[in-house]
Motif scaffolding. Structure first.
Motif, short mmCIF file in Angstrom:
data_model
loop_
_atom_site.label_atom_id
_atom_site.label_comp_id
_atom_site.label_asym_id
_atom_site.label_seq_id
_atom_site.Cartn_x
_atom_site.Cartn_y
_atom_site.Cartn_z
N GLY A 128 0.78 -1.23 0.00
CA GLY A 128 0.00 0.00 0.00
C GLY A 128 0.80 1.27 0.00
N ALA A 129 0.08 2.35 0.23
CA ALA A 129 0.61 3.70 0.30
C ALA A 129 -0.09 4.36 1.49
N PRO A 130 0.44 5.49 1.96
CA PRO A 130 -0.19 6.15 3.12
C PRO A 130 -1.69 6.30 2.96
N GLY A 131 -2.42 5.69 3.90
CA GLY A 131 -3.88 5.80 3.87
C GLY A 131 -4.58 4.64 3.20
N THR A 132 -3.85 3.84 2.43
CA THR A 132 -4.46 2.71 1.72
C THR A 132 -3.57 1.48 1.88
N TYR A 133 -4.11 0.47 2.54
CA TYR A 133 -3.34 -0.74 2.78
C TYR A 133 -4.15 -1.98 2.47
N MET A 134 -3.50 -2.97 1.87
CA MET A 134 -4.12 -4.27 1.62
C MET A 134 -3.13 -5.36 2.03
N VAL A 135 -3.66 -6.54 2.26
CA VAL A 135 -2.84 -7.67 2.67
C VAL A 135 -2.61 -8.58 1.46
N ALA A 136 -1.37 -8.94 1.19
CA ALA A 136 -1.05 -9.81 0.05
C ALA A 136 -1.37 -11.26 0.39
N LEU A 137 -2.05 -11.92 -0.53
CA LEU A 137 -2.45 -13.32 -0.34
C LEU A 137 -1.46 -14.26 -1.02
N PRO A 138 -1.57 -15.56 -0.76
CA PRO A 138 -0.63 -16.52 -1.37
C PRO A 138 -0.63 -16.53 -2.90
N ASN A 139 -1.74 -16.09 -3.54
CA ASN A 139 -1.78 -16.08 -5.00
C ASN A 139 -1.20 -14.82 -5.61
N SER A 140 -0.52 -14.01 -4.81
CA SER A 140 0.24 -12.85 -5.31
C SER A 140 1.69 -13.27 -5.45
N LEU A 141 2.49 -12.47 -6.17
CA LEU A 141 3.90 -12.81 -6.34
C LEU A 141 4.63 -12.81 -5.00
N PHE A 163 -7.76 -15.02 4.30
CA PHE A 163 -8.53 -13.78 4.25
C PHE A 163 -9.31 -13.73 2.94
N PRO A 164 -10.56 -13.23 2.94
CA PRO A 164 -11.32 -13.13 1.68
C PRO A 164 -10.69 -12.08 0.76
N ASN A 165 -10.54 -12.44 -0.51
CA ASN A 165 -9.87 -11.54 -1.44
C ASN A 165 -10.79 -10.40 -1.90
N GLU A 166 -10.15 -9.33 -2.35
CA GLU A 166 -10.89 -8.20 -2.91
C GLU A 166 -11.37 -8.55 -4.31
N GLU A 167 -12.56 -8.12 -4.67
CA GLU A 167 -13.12 -8.45 -5.98
C GLU A 167 -12.28 -7.87 -7.11
N LYS A 168 -11.87 -6.61 -6.97
CA LYS A 168 -11.09 -5.96 -8.02
C LYS A 168 -9.62 -6.35 -7.99
N TYR A 169 -9.15 -6.78 -6.83
CA TYR A 169 -7.74 -7.15 -6.67
C TYR A 169 -7.68 -8.53 -6.01
N PRO A 170 -7.90 -9.58 -6.77
CA PRO A 170 -8.02 -10.93 -6.20
C PRO A 170 -6.76 -11.47 -5.53
#
Length: 320
Positions: A198-211, A228-235
Protein backbone atom coordinates in the motif's frame (compact mmCIF):
# COMPACT_ATOMS: atom_id res chain seq x y z
CA UNK A 1 -1.95 -56.50 -92.03
CA UNK A 2 -4.59 -56.86 -89.38
CA UNK A 3 -1.96 -58.10 -86.92
CA UNK A 4 0.22 -55.10 -87.66
CA UNK A 5 -2.70 -52.76 -86.96
CA UNK A 6 -3.30 -54.44 -83.62
CA UNK A 7 0.37 -54.08 -82.64
CA UNK A 8 0.33 -50.41 -83.56
CA UNK A 9 -2.83 -49.89 -81.49
CA UNK A 10 -1.21 -51.52 -78.46
CA UNK A 11 1.93 -49.41 -78.85
CA UNK A 12 -0.14 -46.24 -79.16
CA UNK A 13 -2.09 -47.11 -75.98
CA UNK A 14 1.13 -47.74 -74.05
CA UNK A 15 2.51 -44.41 -75.23
CA UNK A 16 -0.61 -42.56 -74.10
CA UNK A 17 -0.59 -44.25 -70.68
CA UNK A 18 3.11 -43.52 -70.27
CA UNK A 19 2.58 -39.86 -71.13
CA UNK A 20 -0.30 -39.59 -68.66
CA UNK A 21 1.80 -41.18 -65.93
CA UNK A 22 4.66 -38.78 -66.57
CA UNK A 23 2.24 -35.87 -66.46
CA UNK A 24 0.78 -37.11 -63.15
CA UNK A 25 4.28 -37.44 -61.69
CA UNK A 26 5.07 -33.94 -62.86
CA UNK A 27 1.85 -32.63 -61.31
CA UNK A 28 2.52 -34.45 -58.04
CA UNK A 29 6.07 -33.11 -57.93
CA UNK A 30 4.82 -29.60 -58.61
CA UNK A 31 2.22 -29.93 -55.84
CA UNK A 32 4.79 -31.17 -53.31
CA UNK A 33 7.18 -28.41 -54.31
CA UNK A 34 4.43 -25.80 -53.96
CA UNK A 35 3.54 -27.15 -50.51
CA UNK A 36 7.20 -26.97 -49.46
CA UNK A 37 7.44 -23.37 -50.67
CA UNK A 38 4.26 -22.48 -48.83
CA UNK A 39 5.59 -24.09 -45.67
CA UNK A 40 8.93 -22.30 -45.82
CA UNK A 41 7.46 -18.91 -46.68
CA UNK A 42 4.69 -19.07 -44.07
CA UNK A 43 6.28 -17.08 -41.21
CA UNK A 44 3.05 -16.31 -39.39
CA UNK A 45 3.19 -16.51 -35.59
CA UNK A 46 0.33 -17.35 -33.25
CA UNK A 47 0.66 -17.03 -29.47
CA UNK A 48 -1.70 -17.35 -26.54
CA UNK A 49 -1.01 -14.60 -24.02
CA UNK A 50 -1.50 -14.61 -20.25
CA UNK A 51 -5.06 -13.35 -20.60
CA UNK A 52 -5.90 -16.41 -22.70
CA UNK A 53 -6.36 -14.52 -25.96
CA UNK A 54 -4.82 -15.78 -29.19
CA UNK A 55 -2.78 -13.14 -31.03
CA UNK A 56 -1.58 -13.70 -34.61
CA UNK A 57 1.17 -11.94 -36.56
CA UNK A 58 2.07 -12.43 -40.22
CA UNK A 59 5.76 -12.42 -39.25
CA UNK A 60 8.04 -11.86 -36.28
CA UNK A 61 7.22 -8.38 -34.87
CA UNK A 62 10.02 -5.88 -35.39
CA UNK A 63 9.06 -3.34 -32.71
CA UNK A 64 7.72 -3.68 -29.19
CA UNK A 65 6.95 -1.42 -26.23
CA UNK A 66 6.31 -2.38 -22.60
CA UNK A 67 4.48 -0.63 -19.78
CA UNK A 68 6.03 -2.52 -16.85
CA UNK A 69 9.66 -2.64 -15.79
CA UNK A 70 9.52 -6.41 -15.31
CA UNK A 71 8.37 -7.02 -18.88
CA UNK A 72 11.03 -4.58 -20.09
CA UNK A 73 13.67 -6.48 -18.14
CA UNK A 74 12.66 -9.79 -19.73
CA UNK A 75 12.57 -8.35 -23.25
CA UNK A 76 16.04 -6.83 -22.88
CA UNK A 77 17.40 -10.05 -21.33
CA UNK A 78 16.29 -11.87 -24.49
CA UNK A 79 18.08 -9.33 -26.69
CA UNK A 80 14.86 -7.91 -28.14
CA UNK A 81 14.86 -4.34 -29.42
CA UNK A 82 12.42 -2.20 -27.42
CA UNK A 83 11.13 1.14 -28.72
CA UNK A 84 9.01 2.17 -25.71
CA UNK A 85 9.47 1.65 -21.97
CA UNK A 86 7.78 2.58 -18.70
CA UNK A 87 8.55 5.91 -17.08
CA UNK A 88 10.61 5.17 -14.00
CA UNK A 89 12.08 7.21 -11.17
CA UNK A 90 15.65 6.89 -10.01
CA UNK A 91 19.17 7.43 -11.33
CA UNK A 92 19.81 7.34 -15.11
CA UNK A 93 20.30 3.89 -16.61
CA UNK A 94 22.57 3.75 -19.66
CA UNK A 95 20.89 0.53 -20.82
CA UNK A 96 17.64 2.48 -21.27
CA UNK A 97 19.06 5.42 -23.18
CA UNK A 98 17.37 5.89 -26.54
CA UNK A 99 14.19 4.07 -25.49
CA UNK A 100 11.21 6.43 -25.35
CA UNK A 101 9.21 6.65 -22.12
CA UNK A 102 5.51 5.82 -22.61
CA UNK A 103 4.06 6.14 -19.10
CA UNK A 104 3.27 3.30 -16.71
CA UNK A 105 0.57 0.64 -16.23
CA UNK A 106 -1.62 3.04 -14.25
CA UNK A 107 -1.04 6.10 -16.45
CA UNK A 108 -0.09 5.12 -20.01
CA UNK A 109 0.94 8.03 -22.23
CA UNK A 110 -1.08 7.33 -25.38
CA UNK A 111 0.50 10.22 -27.27
CA UNK A 112 3.96 8.76 -26.71
CA UNK A 113 2.78 5.26 -27.58
CA UNK A 114 1.40 6.61 -30.86
CA UNK A 115 4.73 8.34 -31.57
CA UNK A 116 6.80 5.15 -31.25
CA UNK A 117 3.97 3.17 -32.91
CA UNK A 118 5.06 -0.35 -31.87
CA UNK A 119 3.74 -3.43 -33.60
CA UNK A 120 3.26 -4.97 -30.15
CA UNK A 121 2.47 -3.41 -26.78
CA UNK A 122 3.14 -5.58 -23.72
CA UNK A 123 0.73 -4.76 -20.89
CA UNK A 124 -1.15 -6.12 -17.87
CA UNK A 125 -4.76 -7.31 -18.29
CA UNK A 126 -5.96 -4.08 -16.64
CA UNK A 127 -5.00 -2.33 -19.90
CA UNK A 128 -7.66 -4.24 -21.85
CA UNK A 129 -10.09 -1.28 -21.84
CA UNK A 130 -7.65 0.54 -24.17
CA UNK A 131 -7.08 -2.37 -26.55
CA UNK A 132 -9.41 -1.07 -29.28
CA UNK A 133 -7.58 2.27 -29.42
CA UNK A 134 -4.29 0.43 -29.87
CA UNK A 135 -5.68 -1.66 -32.72
CA UNK A 136 -6.82 1.47 -34.56
CA UNK A 137 -3.22 2.67 -34.76
CA UNK A 138 -1.98 -0.76 -35.86
CA UNK A 139 -0.66 -1.95 -32.49
CA UNK A 140 -1.60 -5.36 -31.09
CA UNK A 141 -1.64 -5.82 -27.32
CA UNK A 142 -0.16 -8.91 -25.68
CA UNK A 143 -1.03 -9.39 -22.01
CA UNK A 144 1.28 -10.75 -19.33
CA UNK A 145 0.93 -11.60 -15.63
CA UNK A 146 3.35 -11.77 -12.71
CA UNK A 147 1.49 -13.30 -9.78
CA UNK A 148 4.01 -16.10 -9.27
CA UNK A 149 7.44 -17.31 -10.30
CA UNK A 150 5.67 -19.63 -12.73
CA UNK A 151 3.94 -16.64 -14.36
CA UNK A 152 7.29 -14.96 -14.92
CA UNK A 153 8.75 -18.14 -16.40
CA UNK A 154 5.73 -18.49 -18.70
CA UNK A 155 6.06 -14.87 -19.83
CA UNK A 156 9.70 -15.43 -20.75
CA UNK A 157 8.62 -18.39 -22.88
CA UNK A 158 5.85 -16.30 -24.46
CA UNK A 159 8.34 -13.59 -25.47
CA UNK A 160 10.70 -16.23 -26.84
CA UNK A 161 7.96 -17.66 -29.04
CA UNK A 162 6.71 -14.26 -30.19
CA UNK A 163 10.10 -12.78 -31.08
CA UNK A 164 11.87 -15.91 -32.38
CA UNK A 165 14.06 -16.15 -29.27
CA UNK A 166 13.00 -19.57 -28.04
CA UNK A 167 16.53 -20.86 -27.40
CA UNK A 168 17.44 -17.75 -25.44
CA UNK A 169 14.19 -18.00 -23.47
CA UNK A 170 14.86 -21.64 -22.59
CA UNK A 171 18.34 -20.73 -21.30
CA UNK A 172 16.95 -18.01 -19.03
CA UNK A 173 14.12 -20.25 -17.80
CA UNK A 174 16.55 -23.05 -16.96
CA UNK A 175 18.83 -20.63 -15.09
CA UNK A 176 15.95 -19.28 -12.99
CA UNK A 177 14.72 -22.80 -12.23
CA UNK A 178 18.18 -23.88 -11.14
CA UNK A 179 18.64 -20.82 -8.93
CA UNK A 180 15.18 -21.20 -7.36
CA UNK A 181 15.85 -24.85 -6.55
CA UNK A 182 19.20 -23.95 -5.02
CA UNK A 183 17.69 -21.12 -2.96
CA UNK A 184 14.77 -23.17 -1.66
CA UNK A 185 16.84 -26.23 -0.80
CA UNK A 186 17.58 -24.62 2.57
CA UNK A 187 14.37 -22.84 3.56
CA UNK A 188 14.09 -20.62 6.60
CA UNK A 189 12.13 -21.92 9.59
CA UNK A 190 8.42 -21.19 9.27
CA UNK A 191 7.93 -17.57 10.32
CA UNK A 192 4.42 -16.17 10.79
CA UNK A 193 4.42 -13.24 8.39
CA UNK A 194 2.10 -10.44 7.34
CA UNK A 195 2.59 -8.96 3.87
CA UNK A 196 1.12 -5.47 3.53
CA UNK A 197 0.90 -3.65 0.21
CA UNK A 198 0.00 0.00 0.00
CA UNK A 199 0.61 3.70 0.30
CA UNK A 200 -0.19 6.15 3.12
CA UNK A 201 -3.88 5.80 3.87
CA UNK A 202 -4.46 2.71 1.72
CA UNK A 203 -3.34 -0.74 2.78
CA UNK A 204 -4.12 -4.27 1.62
CA UNK A 205 -2.84 -7.67 2.67
CA UNK A 206 -1.05 -9.81 0.05
CA UNK A 207 -2.45 -13.32 -0.34
CA UNK A 208 -0.63 -16.52 -1.37
CA UNK A 209 -1.78 -16.08 -5.00
CA UNK A 210 0.24 -12.85 -5.31
CA UNK A 211 3.90 -12.81 -6.34
CA UNK A 212 5.07 -11.74 -2.88
CA UNK A 213 2.84 -14.42 -1.36
CA UNK A 214 4.34 -17.03 -3.68
CA UNK A 215 7.88 -15.90 -2.80
CA UNK A 216 7.06 -16.00 0.91
CA UNK A 217 5.88 -19.60 0.54
CA UNK A 218 8.98 -20.59 -1.46
CA UNK A 219 11.19 -18.99 1.20
CA UNK A 220 9.51 -21.04 3.92
CA UNK A 221 7.37 -18.34 5.53
CA UNK A 222 3.80 -18.72 6.78
CA UNK A 223 1.29 -16.19 5.43
CA UNK A 224 -1.06 -15.42 8.33
CA UNK A 225 -3.60 -13.95 5.87
CA UNK A 226 -3.81 -17.05 3.67
CA UNK A 227 -7.54 -17.46 4.37
CA UNK A 228 -8.53 -13.78 4.25
CA UNK A 229 -11.32 -13.13 1.68
CA UNK A 230 -9.87 -11.54 -1.44
CA UNK A 231 -10.89 -8.20 -2.91
CA UNK A 232 -13.12 -8.45 -5.98
CA UNK A 233 -11.09 -5.96 -8.02
CA UNK A 234 -7.74 -7.15 -6.67
CA UNK A 235 -8.02 -10.93 -6.20
CA UNK A 236 -4.40 -11.24 -5.05
CA UNK A 237 -5.11 -9.02 -2.02
CA UNK A 238 -7.47 -8.75 0.94
CA UNK A 239 -8.67 -5.95 3.18
CA UNK A 240 -6.46 -5.32 6.19
CA UNK A 241 -8.18 -6.57 9.37
CA UNK A 242 -6.34 -5.31 12.45
CA UNK A 243 -8.37 -7.58 14.70
CA UNK A 244 -7.38 -10.73 12.80
CA UNK A 245 -3.77 -9.62 12.59
CA UNK A 246 -3.59 -9.08 16.33
CA UNK A 247 -5.24 -12.44 16.92
CA UNK A 248 -2.69 -14.26 14.73
CA UNK A 249 0.29 -12.29 16.08
CA UNK A 250 2.80 -12.23 13.17
CA UNK A 251 6.49 -12.49 13.94
CA UNK A 252 7.37 -10.45 10.85
CA UNK A 253 5.58 -7.64 9.01
CA UNK A 254 6.77 -6.87 5.48
CA UNK A 255 5.64 -3.70 3.74
CA UNK A 256 5.47 -3.49 -0.06
CA UNK A 257 5.29 -0.13 -1.80
CA UNK A 258 6.10 1.58 -5.11
CA UNK A 259 8.14 4.33 -3.48
CA UNK A 260 8.89 6.46 -0.39
CA UNK A 261 9.53 3.43 1.84
CA UNK A 262 10.20 5.32 5.06
CA UNK A 263 7.10 7.48 4.65
CA UNK A 264 4.98 4.39 4.03
CA UNK A 265 6.44 2.62 7.05
CA UNK A 266 5.85 5.61 9.35
CA UNK A 267 2.29 6.06 8.08
CA UNK A 268 1.52 2.36 8.44
CA UNK A 269 2.86 2.17 11.99
CA UNK A 270 0.93 5.32 12.86
CA UNK A 271 -2.25 3.74 11.52
CA UNK A 272 -1.70 0.52 13.44
CA UNK A 273 -0.82 2.27 16.67
CA UNK A 274 -4.36 3.60 16.79
CA UNK A 275 -5.10 0.16 18.21
CA UNK A 276 -3.14 -0.20 21.50
CA UNK A 277 -2.84 -3.97 21.02
CA UNK A 278 -0.73 -3.46 17.89
CA UNK A 279 2.39 -2.62 19.90
CA UNK A 280 2.11 -6.02 21.60
CA UNK A 281 2.62 -7.95 18.39
CA UNK A 282 5.82 -10.01 18.36
CA UNK A 283 6.87 -8.34 15.08
CA UNK A 284 6.55 -4.86 16.59
CA UNK A 285 8.14 -5.72 19.94
CA UNK A 286 11.13 -7.34 18.23
CA UNK A 287 11.54 -4.61 15.59
CA UNK A 288 10.67 -6.92 12.71
CA UNK A 289 8.64 -4.45 10.63
CA UNK A 290 10.54 -3.93 7.37
CA UNK A 291 10.02 -2.40 3.94
CA UNK A 292 10.89 -4.69 1.04
CA UNK A 293 12.84 -3.19 -1.91
CA UNK A 294 10.34 -1.56 -4.27
CA UNK A 295 12.20 -2.58 -7.45
CA UNK A 296 11.81 -6.24 -6.47
CA UNK A 297 8.40 -6.27 -4.77
CA UNK A 298 6.59 -3.06 -5.69
CA UNK A 299 6.55 -4.16 -9.31
CA UNK A 300 7.21 -7.23 -11.44
CA UNK A 301 10.95 -8.00 -10.96
CA UNK A 302 11.26 -9.94 -14.22
CA UNK A 303 14.44 -12.01 -14.37
CA UNK A 304 15.44 -10.61 -10.96
CA UNK A 305 12.78 -12.77 -9.29
CA UNK A 306 15.51 -14.97 -7.77
CA UNK A 307 17.04 -11.88 -6.18
CA UNK A 308 13.61 -11.09 -4.71
CA UNK A 309 13.41 -14.62 -3.27
CA UNK A 310 16.84 -14.25 -1.68
CA UNK A 311 15.79 -10.95 -0.06
CA UNK A 312 12.67 -12.67 1.28
CA UNK A 313 14.77 -15.47 2.78
CA UNK A 314 17.22 -13.03 4.36
CA UNK A 315 14.36 -11.04 5.86
CA UNK A 316 12.79 -14.12 7.42
CA UNK A 317 16.20 -15.07 8.76
CA UNK A 318 16.20 -11.94 10.92
CA UNK A 319 13.55 -13.50 13.16
CA UNK A 320 15.22 -15.42 15.96
Amino acid sequence: MKKLANVLSVLMLLFVLSACGAQDEKTDASTVKAEEVEKTTDTSIEVTDMAGQIVTFTETPKSVAALSSGDLDMLLALGIKVVGRPTVQGPPNKDLEGIAEIGNPHQPNFEKIAEVNPEVLIAAPSFKQHETNMERQGTKTVYTAANSVEDIQTTIGLFGQLFDKENEAKTIQDTITEQIEKSTADKADAVKTLLVYGAPGTYMVALPNSLSGNLLELAGGENIASDFPNEEKYPQYASLSVEKIIERNPEMVMLITHGEPEAVKAAFEGEMLKNPAWKNLDAVKDGNVIVLPSHLFGTNPGTKVVEALDVMKESLGQVK
